[in-house]
Design a protein around this motif. Sequence first.
Motif, PDB file in Angstrom:
ATOM      1  N   MET A 182       0.837  -1.192   0.050  1.00 28.16           N
ATOM      2  CA  MET A 182       0.073  -0.063  -0.044  1.00 28.16           C
ATOM      3  C   MET A 182       0.717   1.379   0.004  1.00 28.16           C
ATOM      4  O   MET A 182       1.977   1.286   0.540  1.00 28.16           O
ATOM      5  N   ARG A 216      -8.948  -2.205  -6.332  1.00 28.40           N
ATOM      6  CA  ARG A 216      -7.877  -1.682  -5.753  1.00 28.40           C
ATOM      7  C   ARG A 216      -8.752  -1.138  -4.344  1.00 28.40           C
ATOM      8  O   ARG A 216      -9.691  -0.496  -4.406  1.00 28.40           O
ATOM      9  N   ASP A 266      -3.964   1.037  -2.652  1.00 29.77           N
ATOM     10  CA  ASP A 266      -3.359  -0.315  -3.392  1.00 29.77           C
ATOM     11  C   ASP A 266      -2.703   0.520  -4.799  1.00 29.77           C
ATOM     12  O   ASP A 266      -3.458   1.284  -5.388  1.00 29.77           O
TER      13      ASP A 266
END
Length: 134
Positions: A1, A86, A106
């Motif tokens: 992340m 994501r 993400d």
Amino acid sequence: MITIKTTVNASIEKVWEFWNKPEHITKWAFASPEWHSPRAENDLREGGKFSTTMAAKDGSMSFDFVGEYTLVKENQAINYTMGDGRKVEISFKETPKGVEITENFDPESENPEDMQRGGWQAILDNFKAYAEAN
């Protein structure tokens, strides 16, 4: 992340409203002065969807930033899944200097992470400037 942060010198109630109301989203949800957000829709609830159009002012390109909320805790946290799957986690925390906003997202695979971090940070910086000026 990837993580980005800022602290906004405003009340948590104002930050929450400016972050989530479409009439405010259209004023800050873009990364540079050559872009704007002509349209925003937001159904702020778990399972609700949002869509913000981000467009070049010269009309050369535009795209819709879309997602679905997976967590909404008023004045505290928002999580959502973007249209491409994501995940994004956002926290809002009151501090003596204002509201600290932390976004974790993400990365996508097409652009370098530094470029993605810079773009998302620019949008977050736009939000800070707009919320503190209005």
